[in-house]
Write a protein that holds these residues in place. Structure first.
Motif, PDB file in Angstrom:
ATOM      1  N   ARG A 126       0.819  -1.205   0.000  1.00 53.50           N
ATOM      2  CA  ARG A 126       0.000   0.000   0.000  1.00 53.50           C
ATOM      3  C   ARG A 126       0.857   1.261   0.000  1.00 53.50           C
ATOM      4  O   ARG A 126       0.510   2.268  -0.623  1.00 53.50           O
ATOM      5  N   ILE A 127       1.989   1.213   0.726  1.00 53.19           N
ATOM      6  CA  ILE A 127       2.904   2.364   0.768  1.00 53.19           C
ATOM      7  C   ILE A 127       3.347   2.732  -0.635  1.00 53.19           C
ATOM      8  O   ILE A 127       3.311   3.901  -1.045  1.00 53.19           O
ATOM      9  N   TYR A 128       3.757   1.717  -1.400  1.00 51.77           N
ATOM     10  CA  TYR A 128       4.304   1.978  -2.728  1.00 51.77           C
ATOM     11  C   TYR A 128       3.211   2.361  -3.731  1.00 51.77           C
ATOM     12  O   TYR A 128       3.454   3.146  -4.654  1.00 51.77           O
ATOM     13  N   LEU A 129       2.008   1.824  -3.549  1.00 53.97           N
ATOM     14  CA  LEU A 129       0.897   2.242  -4.411  1.00 53.97           C
ATOM     15  C   LEU A 129       0.580   3.728  -4.189  1.00 53.97           C
ATOM     16  O   LEU A 129       0.355   4.479  -5.144  1.00 53.97           O
ATOM     17  N   ILE A 170       5.806  -0.861  -9.633  1.00 53.65           N
ATOM     18  CA  ILE A 170       6.457  -2.165  -9.824  1.00 53.65           C
ATOM     19  C   ILE A 170       6.772  -2.809  -8.474  1.00 53.65           C
ATOM     20  O   ILE A 170       6.539  -4.006  -8.264  1.00 53.65           O
ATOM     21  N   ILE A 171       7.312  -2.010  -7.532  1.00 58.07           N
ATOM     22  CA  ILE A 171       7.609  -2.533  -6.195  1.00 58.07           C
ATOM     23  C   ILE A 171       6.314  -2.964  -5.499  1.00 58.07           C
ATOM     24  O   ILE A 171       6.255  -4.017  -4.854  1.00 58.07           O
ATOM     25  N   ALA A 172       5.269  -2.155  -5.644  1.00 56.73           N
ATOM     26  CA  ALA A 172       3.967  -2.486  -5.048  1.00 56.73           C
ATOM     27  C   ALA A 172       3.446  -3.809  -5.587  1.00 56.73           C
ATOM     28  O   ALA A 172       2.939  -4.652  -4.839  1.00 56.73           O
ATOM     29  N   LEU A 173       3.568  -4.006  -6.890  1.00 56.27           N
ATOM     30  CA  LEU A 173       3.097  -5.243  -7.522  1.00 56.27           C
ATOM     31  C   LEU A 173       3.841  -6.447  -6.962  1.00 56.27           C
ATOM     32  O   LEU A 173       3.246  -7.494  -6.690  1.00 56.27           O
TER      33      LEU A 173
END
Length: 574
Positions: A110-113, A133-136
């Motif tokens: 959620r942080i990266y989204l 990409i990191i969130a995925l």
């Protein structure tokens, strides 16, 4: 005495502010956290920023006071919306620090989204893409299907940004049909984006169906922002289908709404499509008014978009025609500034998206295949054989590619050299009528062929028309066909086809393409501004319906690739 007066006024203002805030806080205290969340998102989605910020601040303070970690985290999420970049980052960092205390599988994805969306909203597509990409990756690790969907969708929107509209449509269609993990707001956003993407790939009927549904639903529910977002798409649909009066009518309505409500992103695209509609109706002043307004918003927000190149190119040409050098120079400088930003973002996302997103997806598919093969040894050897063949094919392909690239460069260099060395022919100094007459005489002298069933006078008339067609560069017009040109020449298509085949030694389609490509070869060498245009614009000026048709015709005629040719021209001038 004067100071006491000012103090009295300040106390009145403070008292009024305090009493208003106390009323608001007393009202909010009646709601539980879920009700406050609903109210916050309702205000945010309807662009009621002031109201949403009041709820966000109250929500966070109440959660901290009651020491409810999950709600504190949600409060930080609320607070990071509609802030400047530094403030948004501060709240997301606070969310990240508290998320370690939460037993919630939405983190850290959620942080990266949130960071990705924040960077996207602040026009930093590079960092937006990296964070998505990191969130995925984290979402897949936690098997959080909703977050996987959100990350996939955000990356699909970036695919659309770099022009991969078919890939965007594929992802949007999938999630529009599979909505199990999505909210109604998510689905609505997909629907709007899908209608827009359908227009990009010329699926106008599909787009119109979604647009009409959206207009009907939003009108029924008095959802004004949503209604106007669909109205933009309807305006764009009419623009692309050449119903310019309807396009302008709808877009002018949207423009008033979005400017009044400070919805800059939507206002910019509305005015872009309005400008394009006014171009088609030859209302240059209206085009310029809209494009100048876009520039003023861009300077305020710094939020760019790919179509801005067309905006500044038009303004540069307009003021060049008006001989206003100061404004011409100004918009040239604005073009260069924006182009540098867009070029950087476009190249980065084009390069990194396949490597970080498409490649992992392919690797996942490969892992599944290998897993199946372990259960069925029979397929193992077949797989190894296939992989070996693919490797050989890859090596051969790379070798051929390098060989072809060298060949393309050599052909391009020869073409450029021949154009640079070519001296103006004497007939270029002739008057148009003398030029055409001499060209027809030359053909008559050199050609001995006789076309059956066509009189010599008719042949001479068609040849004269063809030379006029070539000399005046009428071949650059769009939509030219054998039948339409025969009609212009006041003859029939059979006669015209026979004359072209006999005297030009080629069929009509090849004849038309050759004229356009020969023109392009010369102008690309001689006209720096023409070379700086997007290939879609170049193709349009040459009479082609799209960039692909132009590139294909160029390669067929010259034996080299269009981008290689332009690259060699630029290198030869360094």
């Amino acid at each position: 005495m004067k100071n006491l007066k000012y103090l009295f006024i300040l106390l009145l203002i403070y008292g009024k502010y305090y009493s208003q805030n106390k009323v608001i806080i007393d009202t909010l205290s009646k709601y539980n956290y879920l009700e406050l969340e609903d109210k916050f998102y309702n205000f945010k989605d309807n662009n009621k920023i002031k109201e949403s910020k009041i709820i966000a601040k109250y929500y966070l303070e109440r959660a901290k006071r009651q020491r409810k970690s999950n709600n504190v985290a949600e409060g930080y999420v609320f607070m990071q919306y509609n802030q400047n970049l530094a403030t948004s980052l501060k709240y997301i960092d606070s969310l990240e620090s508290i998320s370690n205390e939460l037993f919630d599988n939405r983190y850290p994805a959620r942080i990266y989204l949130l960071k990705g969306k924040m960077y996207f909203d602040h026009d930093n597509e590079k960092l937006a893409f990296d964070n998505f990409i990191i969130a995925l990756s984290h979402a897949k690790k936690n098997n959080n299907k909703r977050q996987i969907a959100i990350a996939d969708l955000q990356i699909a929107y970036l695919n659309g940004y770099i022009g991969k509209h078919k890939e965007t449509v594929k992802v949007l269609e999938h999630y529009y049909k599979n909505t199990e993990f999505l909210t109604p707001q998510d689905i609505e956003h997909i629907k709007i984006s899908l209608a827009d993407a359908y227009i990009d790939i010329y699926e106008y009927d599909k787009a119109l169906k979604l647009i009409k549904e959206g207009l009907k639903e939003s009108s029924k529910n008095n959802e004004f922002i949503k209604y106007n977002k669909y109205l933009i798409l309807l305006g764009r649909h009419y623009l692309e289908t050449k119903n310019y009066s309807q396009s302008i009518s709808n877009l002018e309505t949207c423009k008033r709404y979005f400017l009044k409500n400070n919805l800059d992103f939507d206002a910019n695209y509305t005015m872009l499509y309005l400008g394009e509609s006014y171009i088609k109706t030859n209302k240059k002043d209206k085009v310029v008014d809209n494009f100048i307004k876009i520039d003023s918003i861009i300077q305020k927000t710094n939020n760019t978009f790919p179509e801005l190149r067309d905006v500044y190119t038009y303004l540069v040409d307009y003021y060049k025609e008006k001989k206003d050098k100061e404004k011409q120079l100004y918009y040239i400088e604005r073009f260069l500034e924006v182009d540098k930003v867009l070029d950087s973002q476009f190249k980065y996302i084009s390069r990194e998206l396949p490597r970080k997103y498409d490649a992992p997806k392919l690797l996942k598919e490969k892992e599944n295949i290998i897993s199946d093969l372990e259960k069925k040894k029979y397929f193992l050897f077949s797989s190894l054989g296939i992989l070996l063949l693919l490797l050989i094919a890859l090596v051969v392909s790379v070798y051929r590619s390098k060989k072809s690239e060298k060949k393309y460069r050599e052909i391009a260099q020869d073409l450029i050299k021949s154009i640079n060395e070519k001296r103006p022919e004497t007939e270029e100094k002739q008057e148009p009528e003398d030029f055409i007459s001499s060209k027809v005489d030359d053909i008559a002298k050199t050609e001995k062929s006789v076309i059956r069933n066509i009189s010599e006078d008719t042949v001479q008339k068609i040849l004269t028309e063809l030379e006029h067609f070539e000399h005046n560069e009428l071949f650059l017009q769009k939509g030219i066909t054998l039948s339409s040109l025969a009609k212009d020449f006041k003859t029939n298509s059979t006669y015209l086809s026979d004359v072209v085949n006999t005297y030009k030694k080629k069929n009509f389609a090849t004849y038309l393409n050759d004229l356009r490509i020969d023109y392009a070869l010369n102008r690309l060498v001689k006209d720096k501004k023409f070379r700086s245009y997007k290939l879609t614009v170049v193709a349009d000026e040459l009479g082609y319906n799209n960039e692909q048709a132009f590139a294909s015709a160029f390669r067929k005629k010259t034996g080299t690739i269009l981008r290689t040719y332009i690259k060699e021209i630029n290198q030869s001038l360094e």
